[in-house]
Design a protein around this motif. Structure first.
Motif, short mmCIF file in Angstrom:
data_model
loop_
_atom_site.label_atom_id
_atom_site.label_comp_id
_atom_site.label_asym_id
_atom_site.label_seq_id
_atom_site.Cartn_x
_atom_site.Cartn_y
_atom_site.Cartn_z
N TRP A 241 30.50 36.87 32.41
CA TRP A 241 30.58 38.19 33.06
C TRP A 241 31.45 38.06 34.31
O TRP A 241 31.10 37.34 35.24
N ASP A 242 32.57 38.76 34.34
CA ASP A 242 33.41 38.73 35.53
C ASP A 242 32.95 39.79 36.53
O ASP A 242 32.44 40.84 36.14
N LEU A 243 33.11 39.48 37.80
CA LEU A 243 32.71 40.37 38.89
C LEU A 243 33.84 40.42 39.90
O LEU A 243 33.81 39.73 40.92
N GLY A 244 34.86 41.18 39.59
CA GLY A 244 35.96 41.28 40.53
C GLY A 244 35.46 41.64 41.92
O GLY A 244 34.58 42.47 42.08
N ASP A 245 36.03 40.99 42.93
CA ASP A 245 35.65 41.29 44.31
C ASP A 245 36.43 42.53 44.76
O ASP A 245 37.29 42.49 45.64
N PHE A 246 36.10 43.64 44.10
CA PHE A 246 36.90 44.85 44.21
C PHE A 246 37.02 45.38 45.64
O PHE A 246 38.08 45.84 46.06
N GLU A 247 35.94 45.33 46.38
CA GLU A 247 35.94 45.91 47.72
C GLU A 247 36.98 45.24 48.62
O GLU A 247 37.52 45.88 49.52
N ASN A 248 37.28 43.98 48.37
CA ASN A 248 38.23 43.24 49.19
C ASN A 248 39.58 43.05 48.51
O ASN A 248 40.42 42.30 49.01
N SER A 249 39.78 43.72 47.39
CA SER A 249 41.01 43.55 46.64
C SER A 249 42.08 44.53 47.10
O SER A 249 41.79 45.61 47.61
N ARG A 250 43.35 44.13 46.91
CA ARG A 250 44.48 44.99 47.26
C ARG A 250 45.19 45.55 46.03
O ARG A 250 46.01 46.46 46.14
N MET B 122 34.94 49.92 44.39
CA MET B 122 36.30 50.28 44.04
C MET B 122 36.81 51.41 44.95
O MET B 122 37.95 51.40 45.41
N MET B 123 35.95 52.38 45.23
CA MET B 123 36.37 53.49 46.07
C MET B 123 36.57 53.06 47.52
O MET B 123 37.46 53.56 48.21
N ARG B 124 35.79 52.09 47.97
CA ARG B 124 36.02 51.56 49.32
C ARG B 124 37.37 50.86 49.39
O ARG B 124 38.10 50.99 50.39
N ALA B 125 37.69 50.12 48.35
CA ALA B 125 38.99 49.45 48.32
C ALA B 125 40.11 50.48 48.29
O ALA B 125 41.14 50.31 48.97
N ARG B 126 39.93 51.55 47.54
CA ARG B 126 40.96 52.59 47.47
C ARG B 126 41.16 53.24 48.85
O ARG B 126 42.29 53.55 49.23
N GLU B 127 40.05 53.43 49.56
CA GLU B 127 40.16 54.00 50.91
C GLU B 127 40.96 53.11 51.85
O GLU B 127 41.60 53.58 52.78
N LYS B 128 40.93 51.80 51.56
CA LYS B 128 41.68 50.84 52.39
C LYS B 128 43.09 50.60 51.86
O LYS B 128 43.81 49.74 52.38
N GLY B 129 43.48 51.34 50.83
CA GLY B 129 44.85 51.25 50.34
C GLY B 129 45.06 50.42 49.10
O GLY B 129 46.21 50.19 48.70
N ALA B 130 43.99 49.95 48.47
CA ALA B 130 44.16 49.15 47.25
C ALA B 130 44.81 49.99 46.16
O ALA B 130 44.54 51.18 46.01
N ARG B 131 45.67 49.36 45.38
CA ARG B 131 46.39 50.03 44.31
C ARG B 131 45.63 49.83 43.00
O ARG B 131 45.15 48.74 42.70
N LEU B 132 45.55 50.89 42.19
CA LEU B 132 44.85 50.84 40.91
C LEU B 132 45.79 51.31 39.81
O LEU B 132 46.32 52.43 39.86
N VAL B 133 46.00 50.43 38.83
CA VAL B 133 46.86 50.74 37.68
C VAL B 133 46.03 50.65 36.42
O VAL B 133 45.37 49.62 36.19
N THR B 134 46.03 51.68 35.60
CA THR B 134 45.18 51.75 34.42
C THR B 134 45.99 51.87 33.13
O THR B 134 46.92 52.67 33.04
N PHE B 135 45.60 51.06 32.16
CA PHE B 135 46.14 51.14 30.79
C PHE B 135 45.00 51.61 29.89
O PHE B 135 43.98 50.94 29.76
N GLU B 136 45.17 52.77 29.28
CA GLU B 136 44.07 53.36 28.50
C GLU B 136 44.66 54.38 27.54
O GLU B 136 45.67 55.02 27.84
N THR B 137 44.03 54.57 26.39
CA THR B 137 44.54 55.51 25.38
C THR B 137 44.19 56.95 25.70
O THR B 137 44.72 57.86 25.08
N ARG B 138 43.27 57.16 26.65
CA ARG B 138 42.77 58.50 26.97
C ARG B 138 42.74 58.69 28.48
O ARG B 138 42.51 57.75 29.22
N MET B 139 42.96 59.91 28.92
CA MET B 139 42.88 60.22 30.33
C MET B 139 41.41 60.32 30.73
O MET B 139 40.80 61.38 30.72
N SER B 140 40.83 59.17 31.05
CA SER B 140 39.44 59.11 31.50
C SER B 140 39.37 59.50 32.97
O SER B 140 40.40 59.65 33.65
N ASN B 141 38.16 59.62 33.49
CA ASN B 141 38.02 59.87 34.92
C ASN B 141 38.60 58.73 35.74
O ASN B 141 39.15 58.93 36.82
#
Length: 856
Positions: free
Chosen positions: A215-224, A247-266
């Protein structure tokens, strides 16, 4: 359908706790709550609006409530909650701020707990079948009658030396200690889980690579920088709320999020960039990025030379074949974009990570997809680093520090052909047993293993399994399954095909020791405790199993010496400071001396650990002692740069980009398993489709989870239908308009490597279309959280108004407000083929080829 009641209907308590004038969320409030739950934070904001609705009302006379900490089980995430109780009734649920994972947040599903607790169609008494199996005719029986019949049946199986003929099928099990204790004491290895329908491919890929966790647990809050391959954490991830918070805390600090998905999910909607990819090509995209990172020298070569078991130049040689141009041709993502994102990801290292889930792993090639994605992290040296790709060795609490109370039974010596699933090399190759859930009922039908008694527990297999109609056929056949006991909260397609139904207590009425993978990288332990007494005669398995063990006898009873569950938990929590009393007061405990689990492989071995150890001069691997079963030496670490370190828990004590282990497992199963991350195209997709042939994918609605939420009137009002999502350009070719009715016909895979892989037609359903730009032109997407035929009026959109003995429509004053009665709701699982990944056995939910046509 008729259900014979042994006693007249009993008036149902009002869900609000008594008075119709008491606290109640209005329909408008519920729809506002649903809207909040559907926003990008995936429900994090739901608690805020709920508090506002409940606490800032004017003219309300809500009585003073007692706050009782517990744990949610409306989905797999198991967030900490507070039950607000007054006059013996649960008024509302909020988050427990002491929970280190969810930190006081709770989603719409968690808020809706009272609607399940007080559901008018809930089963509250033991029932016994009086008609043909599946006729829906029952009589109410006592617990004494139920215990006696079940114990007699199970004792007979055990006494004739065939314990494996008693099979236990679980769904989401948060009481693993008591389940294992009962089954092991009985001696059956036929313990079937649902992991292959959840996360088996992903877990096998992670375990192959790092060995010490699945089980992976990305350290999302501290990720860029986060690369998201098909994970919809804003709605339906295993770590849903805890991941979303960070994830949202990281986004507030400017982290970039790139998604590959077949559907426009939330989640896709939340991202900086979303790429609508062809199903099953995630691994190829990751390999193309690896090509760029290696070719341009963007890797952390020093880290790789130290910690990879495969030389950097060999990795470069391997990924050379996976060019961005090739990835563009198959996935649809432009080669220049793949190159740019690969450079951005590497530049953010080590504060970058990936996240993936069903979108990448729930494919016929899912194991290899997630092997490739995992390797991306090794290339940039972010593994175990702050802000990087992290993990924890425990997916629950520290069981060495807080062990199960003795006596603990030994594991069974009998064998189970179905549980072992030897046709899939990695299904049971690691410590966390995967098993292959899709094939259980097929193999029973084929006679591969005799089953004399089946117990289903919180597992609605007759509705939620692929080829559900096959499952229903097996459950209905008394020659294949002579005796079926169903333990669940609600009446369902599976309990409909049982011989005895035992009414299970909801998570709000029972006890558990529990915890989930720690998103903060420090393990913890929690208590699930009743916030109200069990309704009717419902019981938990912590009460049912000890009583059955005593009646079956033969030594089983010795493993249940505790008079009550509280007495058992008192012993269990003895190692916790303050013990059981503290857990009841706080709901959770975390050792304050523990630090986040960063870079555990770099921990130096102590002098005591090295005492008596031997070192392999060639590999640097340090051994001490021998395995009690195999006699092989046990590795405890590796010497790196002259220092004895713990290393990874793989055979090489390094990150295994190349795995001899899986090759050998493949040979033993008669299948080839690639030692390196590769891309294997999905056979059924490697042809030019006619315009009316598409790839059907599935997804989860944010307010529903598997089979446990559709009986909730609150959640069903928010989401009660699952039209097929179709790209507008595709629809134009076929002359299909928004809202049209279509017929969807599915085909089994044309693939000799999977069961029944003959390409034959499987099944058909009729549904309506919703046109959108937010789905791939080759895809038709249908949510699988719908399509019930039994279980009460709310679960079935009014189809099933039949009364459960003792309860019924007349008892529920809200039924006249079921405004969505008759809304379209189709069972996608009926036309999903049994389709396991040939390596790890995970179900390919997103690869089914279908034909669609406009009807009526």
């Amino acid at each position: 359908m008729t259900r014979d009641a042994a006693s007249p209907p009993t008036a149902n308590p009002d869900p609000t706790g008594g008075s119709r004038d008491g606290w109640r969320l209005s329909r408008r409030d519920l729809l506002r709550l649903g809207a909040m739950a559907a926003v990008a934070v995936g429900g994090v904001g739901a608690i805020e609006i709920t508090d506002r609705l409940l606490d800032d009302r004017t003219g309300d006379s809500t009585p003073e409530a007692t706050r009782i900490p517990s744990m949610c089980q409306m989905c797999t995430t198991a967030c900490g909650i507070i039950g607000h109780v007054a006059n013996g009734r649960l008024l509302k649920i909020t988050g427990n701020p002491k929970d280190p994972n969810s930190q006081g947040a709770v989603c719409a599903k968690g808020v809706a707990g009272p609607s399940v607790l007080y559901d008018p169609f809930r089963m509250l008494y033991p029932l016994k079948r009086v008609g043909e199996r599946g006729s829906g005719r029952w009589r109410r029986i006592t617990w004494e009658e139920a215990y006696d019949e079940i114990a007699t049946r199970l004792r007979e199986i055990r006494d004739r030396g065939k314990p494996e003929e008693f099979a236990f099928q679980q769904g989401r099990n948060r009481s693993s200690d008591i389940v294992s204790r009962f089954l092991n004491a009985y001696g059956t290895p036929s313990h079937f889980n649902h992991r292959a329908l959840c996360s088996a491919n992903r877990r096998a890929a992670i375990a192959t690579t790092i060995g010490e966790s699945d089980w992976d647990l990305g350290d999302f809050e501290n990720s860029r920088y986060v690369l998201n391959f098909g994970s919809n954490w804003a709605e339906a991830h295993q770590g849903h709320i805890p991941v979303a918070i960070r994830m949202m805390r990281a986004r507030e600090k400017g982290a970039r999020l790139v998604t590959f998905e077949t559907r426009m999910s939330n989640t896709a909607a939340l991202s900086d960039e979303w790429f609508c990819v062809k199903p099953g090509t995630d691994g190829l995209i990751a390999l193309a990025m690896a090509n760029v990172i290696c070719r341009e020298g963007l890797w952390d070569r020093t880290w790789l030379e130290t910690w990879s078991n495969y030389p950097p130049d060999k990795i470069l040689e391997h990924v050379a074949q996976y060019t961005p141009a090739r990835a563009e041709q198959e996935s649809g993502v432009p080669a220049t974009t793949i190159e740019r994102i690969a450079r951005e990801f590497a530049a953010a290292a080590p504060e970058c990570t990936t996240i993936c889930n069903r979108g990448s792993q729930a494919h016929r090639n899912g194991y290899y997809n997630d092997r490739a994605i995992t390797m991306l992290n090794a290339l940039v040296g972010n593994m175990g680093k702050r802000g990087g790709w992290c993990w924890h060795p425990r997916s629950s609490w520290d069981k060495k520090a807080i062990p199960e109370p003795e006596p603990v039974p030994d594991k069974p010596t009998a064998r189970s052909i179905i549980a072992e699933a030897k046709d899939w090399p990695l299904a049971n190759a690691f410590a966390g047993k995967m098993k292959v859930a899709e094939i259980i009922y097929l193999w029973i039908r084929e006679g591969r293993q005799k089953i004399s008694a089946l117990m289903t527990y919180n597992a609605d297999t007759a509705w939620s399994w692929p080829e559900a109609q096959l499952v229903r056929g097996v459950l209905q056949d008394e020659k294949l399954i002579p005796f079926h006991v169903c333990i669940d909260v609600m009446y369902s397609e599976t309990s409909h095909l049982a011989d005895i139904i035992l009414p299970w207590a909801t998570y709000l009425e029972r006890w558990d020791i529990d915890a989930r993978p720690p998103q903060g990288l420090v393990d913890y332990v929690s208590l699930r405790q009743p916030v109200v007494p069990p309704r009717g005669e419902s019981k938990d398995i912590r009460e049912i199993f000890p009583e059955l063990a005593r009646r079956i006898g033969g030594g089983m009873e010795a493993y249940f010496p505790w008079a009550t569950t509280e007495e058992y938990l008192e012993e269990y929590f003895r190692p916790v400071p303050g013990g059981f009393a503290r857990m009841r007061a706080d709901g959770v405990w975390m050792d304050p001396t523990k630090k986040p689990h960063y870079e555990p492989h770099t921990k130096p071995l102590t002098a005591a650990e090295l005492d008596g150890a031997a070192e392999d001069a060639e590999t640097g691997i340090i051994y001490k002692g021998a395995d009690s079963k195999t006699g092989e030496p046990v590795a405890i670490g590796i010497r790196i740069g002259g220092v004895a370190l713990r290393g990874f828990l793989t055979p090489s004590r390094k990150v295994e980009i190349y795995s001899d282990f899986v090759v050998e497992k493949g040979k033993a199963a008669g299948r080839e398993v690639h030692p390196l991350p590769v891309y294997e195209p999905i056979p059924s997709h490697q042809r030019e489709f006619p315009d009316d042939h598409l790839i059907m994918t599935s997804y989860k609605i944010n307010v529903h989870n598997a089979h446990r939420t559709m009986q909730s009137k609150w959640l069903q009002e928010i989401s009660h239908t699952n039209p097929a999502l179709l790209n507008r350009a595709t629809a134009d070719k076929l002359g299909i308009g928004d809202g049209d009715w279509i017929e969807v016909t599915s085909f089994r895979p044309l693939d000799p490597a999977v069961p029944m892989g003959d390409g034959s037609e499987l099944g058909t359903l009729r549904t309506r279309v919703r046109l959108t730009e937010g789905v791939h032109p080759l895809v038709i997407a249908i949510a699988h959280n719908a399509g019930r035929s039994v279980g009460g009026a709310y679960a079935t959109n009014g189809k099933d108004d039949a009364a459960i003995p003792g309860y019924g429509e007349a008892a529920d004053p809200d039924l006249d407000r079921l405004w969505w009665r008759g809304a379209i709701s189709v069972p996608q699982n009926d036309i999903l083929p049994i389709y396991p990944d040939p390596v790890a056995g995970g179900q390919a939910y997103h690869d089914t080829v279908v034909r669609i046509r406009k009807v009526g």
